[in-house]
Design a protein around this motif. Structure first.
Motif, PDB file in Angstrom:
ATOM      1  N   VAL A  50       0.849  -1.181   0.103  1.00  0.00           N
ATOM      2  CA  VAL A  50      -0.041   0.118   0.036  1.00  0.00           C
ATOM      3  C   VAL A  50       0.976   1.057   0.080  1.00  0.00           C
ATOM      4  O   VAL A  50       0.726   2.280  -0.700  1.00  0.00           O
ATOM      5  CB  VAL A  50      -0.959  -0.012   1.225  1.00  0.00           C
ATOM      6  N   VAL A  51       1.765   1.317   0.619  1.00  0.00           N
ATOM      7  CA  VAL A  51       2.880   2.174   0.683  1.00  0.00           C
ATOM      8  C   VAL A  51       4.401   1.577   0.905  1.00  0.00           C
ATOM      9  O   VAL A  51       4.367   0.524   1.703  1.00  0.00           O
ATOM     10  CB  VAL A  51       2.708   3.239   2.080  1.00  0.00           C
ATOM     11  N   ALA A  52       5.470   2.418   0.195  1.00  0.00           N
ATOM     12  CA  ALA A  52       6.528   1.607   0.436  1.00  0.00           C
ATOM     13  C   ALA A  52       7.692   2.815   0.303  1.00  0.00           C
ATOM     14  O   ALA A  52       7.383   3.975  -0.240  1.00  0.00           O
ATOM     15  CB  ALA A  52       7.058   0.607  -0.861  1.00  0.00           C
ATOM     16  N   LEU A  53       8.834   2.704   1.308  1.00  0.00           N
ATOM     17  CA  LEU A  53       9.598   3.595   1.577  1.00  0.00           C
ATOM     18  C   LEU A  53      11.110   2.873   0.888  1.00  0.00           C
ATOM     19  O   LEU A  53      11.298   1.866   1.262  1.00  0.00           O
ATOM     20  CB  LEU A  53       9.837   4.151   2.798  1.00  0.00           C
ATOM     21  N   GLY A  54      11.723   3.793   0.525  1.00  0.00           N
ATOM     22  CA  GLY A  54      13.203   3.139  -0.234  1.00  0.00           C
ATOM     23  C   GLY A  54      14.032   4.290  -0.496  1.00  0.00           C
ATOM     24  O   GLY A  54      13.988   5.614  -0.420  1.00  0.00           O
ATOM     25  N   GLY A  55      15.057   3.768  -1.476  1.00  0.00           N
ATOM     26  CA  GLY A  55      16.015   5.063  -2.132  1.00  0.00           C
ATOM     27  C   GLY A  55      16.833   4.175  -3.043  1.00  0.00           C
ATOM     28  O   GLY A  55      16.936   2.949  -3.211  1.00  0.00           O
ATOM     29  N   GLY A  56      17.616   4.848  -3.764  1.00  0.00           N
ATOM     30  CA  GLY A  56      18.577   4.153  -4.596  1.00  0.00           C
ATOM     31  C   GLY A  56      19.555   5.134  -5.236  1.00  0.00           C
ATOM     32  O   GLY A  56      19.955   6.404  -4.503  1.00  0.00           O
ATOM     33  N   TYR A  57      20.362   4.684  -6.311  1.00  0.00           N
ATOM     34  CA  TYR A  57      21.300   5.278  -6.900  1.00  0.00           C
ATOM     35  C   TYR A  57      21.315   5.679  -8.206  1.00  0.00           C
ATOM     36  O   TYR A  57      21.115   4.469  -9.017  1.00  0.00           O
ATOM     37  CB  TYR A  57      22.712   4.771  -6.591  1.00  0.00           C
ATOM     38  N   ARG A  58      21.529   6.805  -8.708  1.00  0.00           N
ATOM     39  CA  ARG A  58      21.333   7.028 -10.453  1.00  0.00           C
ATOM     40  C   ARG A  58      22.746   6.696 -11.024  1.00  0.00           C
ATOM     41  O   ARG A  58      23.614   6.907 -10.603  1.00  0.00           O
ATOM     42  CB  ARG A  58      20.934   8.491 -10.463  1.00  0.00           C
ATOM     43  N   LEU A  59      22.336   5.993 -12.253  1.00  0.00           N
ATOM     44  CA  LEU A  59      23.750   5.492 -12.810  1.00  0.00           C
ATOM     45  C   LEU A  59      23.441   5.896 -14.216  1.00  0.00           C
ATOM     46  O   LEU A  59      22.353   6.362 -14.651  1.00  0.00           O
ATOM     47  CB  LEU A  59      23.701   3.843 -13.034  1.00  0.00           C
ATOM     48  N   ALA A  60      24.554   5.661 -15.222  1.00  0.00           N
ATOM     49  CA  ALA A  60      24.158   6.081 -16.484  1.00  0.00           C
ATOM     50  C   ALA A  60      23.872   7.352 -16.923  1.00  0.00           C
ATOM     51  O   ALA A  60      22.850   7.542 -17.610  1.00  0.00           O
ATOM     52  CB  ALA A  60      23.290   4.915 -17.389  1.00  0.00           C
ATOM     53  N   GLN A  61      24.578   8.267 -16.454  1.00  0.00           N
ATOM     54  CA  GLN A  61      24.167   9.687 -16.610  1.00  0.00           C
ATOM     55  C   GLN A  61      22.903  10.128 -16.000  1.00  0.00           C
ATOM     56  O   GLN A  61      21.953  10.767 -16.893  1.00  0.00           O
ATOM     57  CB  GLN A  61      24.570  10.082 -17.954  1.00  0.00           C
ATOM     58  N   GLN A  62      22.562   9.383 -15.079  1.00  0.00           N
ATOM     59  CA  GLN A  62      21.330   9.696 -14.256  1.00  0.00           C
ATOM     60  C   GLN A  62      19.873   9.136 -14.931  1.00  0.00           C
ATOM     61  O   GLN A  62      18.876   9.719 -14.712  1.00  0.00           O
ATOM     62  CB  GLN A  62      20.930  11.133 -13.903  1.00  0.00           C
ATOM     63  N   ARG A  63      20.128   8.301 -15.849  1.00  0.00           N
ATOM     64  CA  ARG A  63      19.171   7.839 -16.780  1.00  0.00           C
ATOM     65  C   ARG A  63      18.584   6.364 -16.233  1.00  0.00           C
ATOM     66  O   ARG A  63      17.500   5.719 -16.456  1.00  0.00           O
ATOM     67  CB  ARG A  63      19.467   7.417 -18.275  1.00  0.00           C
TER      68      ARG A  63
END
Length: 202
Positions: A50-63
Protein backbone atom coordinates in the motif's frame (compact mmCIF):
# COMPACT_ATOMS: atom_id res chain seq x y z
CA UNK A 1 39.32 62.54 -11.26
CA UNK A 2 40.54 63.17 -14.81
CA UNK A 3 39.04 62.00 -18.08
CA UNK A 4 41.47 59.10 -18.31
CA UNK A 5 40.69 57.98 -14.77
CA UNK A 6 36.96 58.05 -15.43
CA UNK A 7 37.42 56.10 -18.68
CA UNK A 8 39.51 53.48 -16.91
CA UNK A 9 36.94 53.13 -14.11
CA UNK A 10 34.06 52.87 -16.62
CA UNK A 11 35.93 50.21 -18.58
CA UNK A 12 36.58 48.23 -15.39
CA UNK A 13 32.88 48.31 -14.43
CA UNK A 14 31.82 47.16 -17.91
CA UNK A 15 34.32 44.32 -17.80
CA UNK A 16 33.03 43.20 -14.39
CA UNK A 17 29.46 43.24 -15.67
CA UNK A 18 30.36 41.13 -18.72
CA UNK A 19 32.33 38.61 -16.65
CA UNK A 20 29.53 38.40 -14.10
CA UNK A 21 26.93 37.81 -16.80
CA UNK A 22 28.96 34.90 -18.17
CA UNK A 23 29.83 33.53 -14.75
CA UNK A 24 26.25 33.42 -13.44
CA UNK A 25 24.98 30.75 -15.91
CA UNK A 26 28.16 28.80 -15.34
CA UNK A 27 27.53 28.74 -11.59
CA UNK A 28 23.93 27.71 -12.15
CA UNK A 29 24.98 24.97 -14.53
CA UNK A 30 27.59 23.73 -12.06
CA UNK A 31 25.02 23.66 -9.29
CA UNK A 32 22.65 21.65 -11.46
CA UNK A 33 25.34 19.22 -12.54
CA UNK A 34 26.44 18.86 -8.92
CA UNK A 35 23.11 17.24 -7.99
CA UNK A 36 23.85 14.12 -6.00
CA UNK A 37 23.16 10.68 -7.48
CA UNK A 38 21.30 9.41 -4.39
CA UNK A 39 17.52 9.64 -4.01
CA UNK A 40 14.76 8.69 -1.58
CA UNK A 41 11.44 7.22 -2.76
CA UNK A 42 7.89 7.27 -1.44
CA UNK A 43 5.92 4.75 -3.52
CA UNK A 44 2.18 4.07 -3.37
CA UNK A 45 0.56 0.80 -4.56
CA UNK A 46 1.85 -0.67 -7.80
CA UNK A 47 2.49 -4.16 -6.43
CA UNK A 48 5.00 -3.03 -3.81
CA UNK A 49 2.57 -2.62 -0.91
CA UNK A 50 0.00 0.00 0.00
CA UNK A 51 2.94 2.27 0.80
CA UNK A 52 6.65 1.66 0.35
CA UNK A 53 9.73 3.61 1.36
CA UNK A 54 13.25 3.25 0.01
CA UNK A 55 15.91 4.81 -2.12
CA UNK A 56 18.57 4.23 -4.69
CA UNK A 57 21.43 5.53 -6.80
CA UNK A 58 21.32 7.04 -10.30
CA UNK A 59 23.58 5.51 -12.94
CA UNK A 60 24.27 5.93 -16.68
CA UNK A 61 24.22 9.74 -16.64
CA UNK A 62 21.23 9.65 -14.27
CA UNK A 63 19.07 7.68 -16.72
CA UNK A 64 19.06 4.38 -14.80
CA UNK A 65 17.67 4.23 -11.26
CA UNK A 66 18.10 0.98 -9.31
CA UNK A 67 16.47 1.13 -5.90
CA UNK A 68 15.36 -0.92 -2.92
CA UNK A 69 11.87 -0.50 -1.41
CA UNK A 70 10.26 -1.81 1.75
CA UNK A 71 6.48 -1.96 1.44
CA UNK A 72 3.66 -2.48 3.93
CA UNK A 73 0.19 -3.99 3.57
CA UNK A 74 -2.13 -3.53 6.60
CA UNK A 75 -4.18 -6.36 8.07
CA UNK A 76 -7.53 -5.02 6.77
CA UNK A 77 -6.28 -5.37 3.18
CA UNK A 78 -4.18 -8.54 3.47
CA UNK A 79 -7.03 -10.38 5.17
CA UNK A 80 -4.84 -12.06 7.79
CA UNK A 81 -1.68 -10.46 9.10
CA UNK A 82 0.15 -7.27 8.10
CA UNK A 83 2.58 -8.01 5.28
CA UNK A 84 6.00 -6.67 4.38
CA UNK A 85 7.10 -6.63 0.74
CA UNK A 86 10.75 -6.20 -0.24
CA UNK A 87 11.19 -4.90 -3.80
CA UNK A 88 14.27 -4.49 -5.95
CA UNK A 89 13.36 -2.16 -8.79
CA UNK A 90 15.15 -0.50 -11.71
CA UNK A 91 13.73 2.34 -13.82
CA UNK A 92 15.17 3.62 -17.11
CA UNK A 93 14.52 7.12 -18.49
CA UNK A 94 15.28 7.01 -22.24
CA UNK A 95 14.32 10.64 -22.90
CA UNK A 96 14.10 13.59 -20.50
CA UNK A 97 13.56 16.88 -22.36
CA UNK A 98 13.58 20.22 -20.56
CA UNK A 99 10.37 22.25 -20.68
CA UNK A 100 11.58 25.43 -22.32
CA UNK A 101 14.19 27.30 -20.29
CA UNK A 102 12.60 26.43 -16.97
CA UNK A 103 13.88 24.06 -14.31
CA UNK A 104 11.15 21.54 -15.15
CA UNK A 105 11.80 18.32 -17.01
CA UNK A 106 9.39 15.72 -18.36
CA UNK A 107 10.02 12.03 -18.96
CA UNK A 108 7.15 11.07 -21.28
CA UNK A 109 8.01 7.37 -21.06
CA UNK A 110 9.83 5.46 -18.34
CA UNK A 111 10.50 1.71 -18.49
CA UNK A 112 11.51 -0.70 -15.80
CA UNK A 113 11.49 -4.07 -14.11
CA UNK A 114 11.23 -5.30 -10.55
CA UNK A 115 11.33 -8.38 -8.39
CA UNK A 116 9.69 -8.50 -4.98
CA UNK A 117 9.43 -10.88 -2.07
CA UNK A 118 6.41 -11.01 0.25
CA UNK A 119 7.06 -12.17 3.80
CA UNK A 120 4.72 -14.41 5.79
CA UNK A 121 4.23 -18.09 6.57
CA UNK A 122 1.36 -18.35 4.07
CA UNK A 123 3.74 -17.58 1.19
CA UNK A 124 6.21 -20.08 -0.25
CA UNK A 125 9.26 -19.86 -2.50
CA UNK A 126 8.58 -23.15 -4.29
CA UNK A 127 5.81 -25.72 -4.40
CA UNK A 128 7.97 -28.17 -2.46
CA UNK A 129 8.69 -25.67 0.30
CA UNK A 130 4.94 -25.14 0.81
CA UNK A 131 4.69 -28.69 2.16
CA UNK A 132 0.94 -29.05 1.58
CA UNK A 133 0.76 -29.91 -2.12
CA UNK A 134 1.96 -32.69 -4.37
CA UNK A 135 5.07 -32.02 -6.49
CA UNK A 136 4.26 -29.92 -9.54
CA UNK A 137 0.91 -28.68 -8.20
CA UNK A 138 2.10 -25.07 -8.29
CA UNK A 139 4.56 -23.97 -10.98
CA UNK A 140 4.85 -20.51 -9.45
CA UNK A 141 6.05 -19.05 -6.17
CA UNK A 142 3.52 -17.14 -4.09
CA UNK A 143 6.29 -15.20 -2.35
CA UNK A 144 8.28 -13.94 -5.36
CA UNK A 145 6.92 -11.89 -8.26
CA UNK A 146 8.75 -10.68 -11.37
CA UNK A 147 7.30 -7.53 -12.91
CA UNK A 148 7.53 -5.08 -15.79
CA UNK A 149 6.45 -1.44 -15.70
CA UNK A 150 5.96 1.63 -17.88
CA UNK A 151 5.14 5.13 -16.76
CA UNK A 152 5.68 8.87 -16.99
CA UNK A 153 7.40 11.47 -14.81
CA UNK A 154 7.63 15.20 -14.13
CA UNK A 155 10.73 16.58 -12.39
CA UNK A 156 11.87 19.91 -10.98
CA UNK A 157 15.51 20.77 -10.42
CA UNK A 158 16.31 24.37 -9.56
CA UNK A 159 19.88 25.67 -9.83
CA UNK A 160 20.48 25.38 -6.09
CA UNK A 161 18.37 22.41 -5.06
CA UNK A 162 18.25 18.68 -5.63
CA UNK A 163 15.74 17.26 -8.17
CA UNK A 164 12.25 16.36 -7.02
CA UNK A 165 10.10 14.08 -9.19
CA UNK A 166 6.49 12.91 -9.24
CA UNK A 167 5.70 9.82 -11.29
CA UNK A 168 2.96 7.37 -12.22
CA UNK A 169 3.32 3.92 -13.72
CA UNK A 170 1.45 0.80 -14.79
CA UNK A 171 2.94 -2.57 -13.88
CA UNK A 172 2.21 -6.24 -14.32
CA UNK A 173 3.89 -9.45 -13.18
CA UNK A 174 4.69 -12.94 -14.38
CA UNK A 175 1.59 -14.54 -12.86
CA UNK A 176 -0.74 -11.97 -14.42
CA UNK A 177 0.85 -12.33 -17.85
CA UNK A 178 0.61 -16.13 -17.83
CA UNK A 179 -2.99 -15.89 -16.62
CA UNK A 180 -3.82 -13.52 -19.49
CA UNK A 181 -2.34 -15.97 -22.01
CA UNK A 182 -4.37 -18.89 -20.68
CA UNK A 183 -7.55 -17.02 -19.79
CA UNK A 184 -8.67 -14.77 -22.65
CA UNK A 185 -11.59 -13.39 -20.66
CA UNK A 186 -9.18 -11.28 -18.58
CA UNK A 187 -9.02 -7.59 -19.48
CA UNK A 188 -6.12 -5.15 -19.21
CA UNK A 189 -7.53 -3.78 -15.95
CA UNK A 190 -7.30 -7.32 -14.55
CA UNK A 191 -3.57 -7.68 -15.19
CA UNK A 192 -2.31 -4.09 -14.81
CA UNK A 193 -1.67 -2.32 -11.51
CA UNK A 194 -1.47 1.46 -11.12
CA UNK A 195 1.18 2.95 -8.85
CA UNK A 196 3.07 6.16 -8.36
CA UNK A 197 5.04 8.26 -5.96
CA UNK A 198 7.73 10.83 -5.37
CA UNK A 199 11.52 10.84 -5.53
CA UNK A 200 13.79 13.34 -3.79
CA UNK A 201 17.45 13.61 -4.74
CA UNK A 202 20.19 14.41 -2.27
Amino acid sequence: MGWRGKSWLLGLLLELLVVGAHAQPARAQTATQAAGPFFLTLHLAGGTGVVALGGGYRLAQQRLEPELLLGYVPRRISGSKPLAIITLKATYLPWTPELGRSSWQASPVTLGAMVNYTTGQQFFLTNNSAGNYRPGYYWWSSAVRLGLLAGTRLSYAGPCRQPTAAYAELSTNDLHLVSALTNHSLRLVDILTLGGGFKQGF
